[in-house]
Scaffold this motif. Sequence first.
Motif, PDB file in Angstrom:
ATOM      1  N   ILE A   1      36.413  47.360  36.023  1.00  0.00           N
ATOM      2  CA  ILE A   1      37.565  48.306  35.828  1.00  0.00           C
ATOM      3  C   ILE A   1      38.070  47.821  34.427  1.00  0.00           C
TER       4      ILE A   1
ATOM      5  N   TRP B   1      45.008  49.770  35.143  1.00  0.00           N
ATOM      6  CA  TRP B   1      45.029  48.858  36.172  1.00  0.00           C
ATOM      7  C   TRP B   1      45.872  49.065  37.214  1.00  0.00           C
ATOM      8  N   SER B   2      45.563  48.695  38.585  1.00  0.00           N
ATOM      9  CA  SER B   2      46.544  48.892  39.530  1.00  0.00           C
ATOM     10  C   SER B   2      46.321  47.616  40.352  1.00  0.00           C
ATOM     11  N   ASP B   3      47.619  47.353  40.951  1.00  0.00           N
ATOM     12  CA  ASP B   3      47.228  45.972  42.021  1.00  0.00           C
ATOM     13  C   ASP B   3      47.208  46.667  43.486  1.00  0.00           C
ATOM     14  N   GLU B   4      47.035  48.091  43.503  1.00  0.00           N
ATOM     15  CA  GLU B   4      47.023  48.413  44.933  1.00  0.00           C
ATOM     16  C   GLU B   4      45.870  49.098  45.382  1.00  0.00           C
ATOM     17  N   VAL B   5      45.168  48.293  46.568  1.00  0.00           N
ATOM     18  CA  VAL B   5      43.738  48.728  46.880  1.00  0.00           C
ATOM     19  C   VAL B   5      43.654  50.289  47.100  1.00  0.00           C
ATOM     20  N   LYS B   6      44.687  51.002  47.312  1.00  0.00           N
ATOM     21  CA  LYS B   6      44.502  52.507  47.861  1.00  0.00           C
ATOM     22  C   LYS B   6      44.177  53.095  46.320  1.00  0.00           C
TER      23      LYS B   6
ATOM     24  N   LEU C   1      42.730  51.827  43.716  1.00  0.00           N
ATOM     25  CA  LEU C   1      41.582  51.318  43.195  1.00  0.00           C
ATOM     26  C   LEU C   1      40.267  51.909  44.267  1.00  0.00           C
ATOM     27  N   GLU C   2      40.639  52.239  45.522  1.00  0.00           N
ATOM     28  CA  GLU C   2      39.475  52.770  46.208  1.00  0.00           C
ATOM     29  C   GLU C   2      39.393  54.240  46.071  1.00  0.00           C
TER      30      GLU C   2
ATOM     31  N   ARG D   1      37.188  54.387  43.214  1.00  0.00           N
ATOM     32  CA  ARG D   1      35.849  54.156  43.565  1.00  0.00           C
ATOM     33  C   ARG D   1      35.151  55.280  44.094  1.00  0.00           C
TER      34      ARG D   1
END
Lengths: 432, 141
Positions: A375, A380-385, A387-388, A391
């Motif tokens: 990444i 940059w994000s600190d949220e899973v949604k 990043l998902e 992906r």
Amino acid sequence: MIWNQDIECASREQMREIQSQRLVKMLGRVYENVPFYRAKLKEKGIEPGDIKGIDQLKDLPFTLKNDLRDNYPFGLFATPQSEVVRVHASSGTTGKPTVVGYTRNDIDMWSEVVARSLTMAGITKNDIVQVAYGYGLFTGGLGLHYGAEKIGAAVVPISGGNTQKQLQLMVDFGSTVIACTPSYAAYLGESIRKEGIDPKSIKLRAGVFGAEPWTEQMRIQIEELLGLKAYDIYGLTEVIGPGVSMECEHQNGSHIFEDHFIPEIIDPNTLEILPYGEVGELVFTPASREAMPLLRYRTRDLTRLHAEKCACGRTLVRMEKCLGRTDDMLIIRGVNVFPSQVESVLLKLAETSPHYQLIVSRENNLDALEIKVEIDEQFWSDEVKVLEALRNRIHHNISSVLGISATIRLVEPRSIERSEGKAKRVIDNRKK
Amino acid sequence: MIIQQLSIFLEDKSGRLTELTKILADNDINITALSIADASDYGIIRMVVGRPELAVRVLKEQGFSVHLTEVACIIVPNEPGGLYHALKILTDNNINIDYMYAFAIQSTALAVIRSESISKVIEVLQKHKLELMKASQVYQI
């Protein structure tokens, strides 16, 4: 502006006619004068008279880089040495250098294709062309030099290196064109800033860059740094040098000067010819060359060809930027996969750095492909949604480009092992 | 009132979290609150620490992918309905929460909240007389 309207805008039929004539003549010459080719043709049961035109190109034997090395230095020359007026050689990083020879007519032809190339970039006799490619055995410097002279431009033959002097002459002479490698262009641009030179004192308007692969991102960077329009020139020593193909102002692939360098795309495994639009290995037959004509020279460069007429009016076949080398190719579940395809997808996504690694393994007798993607610190994000979603986007884009599905694994920045600054791109665990 | 939270992308590798906490310990940085959002093969660590700028610097030096994220920390009574009261105010003001983690000490409970519009969260809650922790307080817990 078009240097040679008749050739560059010829109909497909006219072009095939020119290619046919040159191929037939060339075949006679190599059969007569090059023992290597005479043996190869005899092996296939081909006599010179058997080949009537371009349709039979597919029946002819290939030439590999190794064949040039095996016949080092002058074994593939088709003219007496007295007719040769120049030799060039590619750097021999592995083994002996590859040597090529040129007759007077070859030099004229080379100047012609470089003149066509420079004209594509809008360069005319009114330009001052600073040639910062190396002069010497390398084809870059002299190749650009002769082409620029042919169109009547003022050539500054400064050769490579000596950045301070490059910048000084660029300002003092008011050079309007720079020709060099893209990495050196970027370095020159950065040096302008470092030296505190007023960008207004730089008059460059076009850059002719080649001899190494470069990305669209680099193009944007160079154009910003040097305030010019950057053009890609393609060539290889074995075929002639720079000027095998060139981008026009539409930058929609590079136009191949196919009247001299007949292109084909083949499947590197089956050696079958592939139709326009499909990815495969680029093959050239420089049919008009006198000193060193080659039959179906395999470049190991992977790309696609397109035959539709370009918006610039030229009908010459266009090649895309090279996607990679055949040496890098993987076969996964029967599909040809190139690391560079993954790279092109990642470069298009703003959120990822082009740092990745392909890991191929075999699970239950099936090939499995996992792609690690670093990444990017910028996005940059600190949220899973978030990043998902990223992906999933990578997964979708990569699957559609590769034609097979891959598991995407997001990894920390700088976590993929680098050797000499370059990341190790492929780990194939199937071998053994 | 804005609190700087550390957000760290961690690959799912054994010992990585231990390594992270060791760096903080070695630099005498205290962790006030921590939560982990885990996906299949990576996790995102969010934590409130004393001296967040120093933490970012030392973690970056050690190759961690770390960023600061602005959050708010509300103080509510540690009793039924305490959090509800605060969240209802946010909902009534059309504020979405991206994520949250909470902990309680004796009579009070603290909730760390992340939202797109963190300054609006603070403004709305202050208008309704809810208590928010100041950065200086949080870093010192």
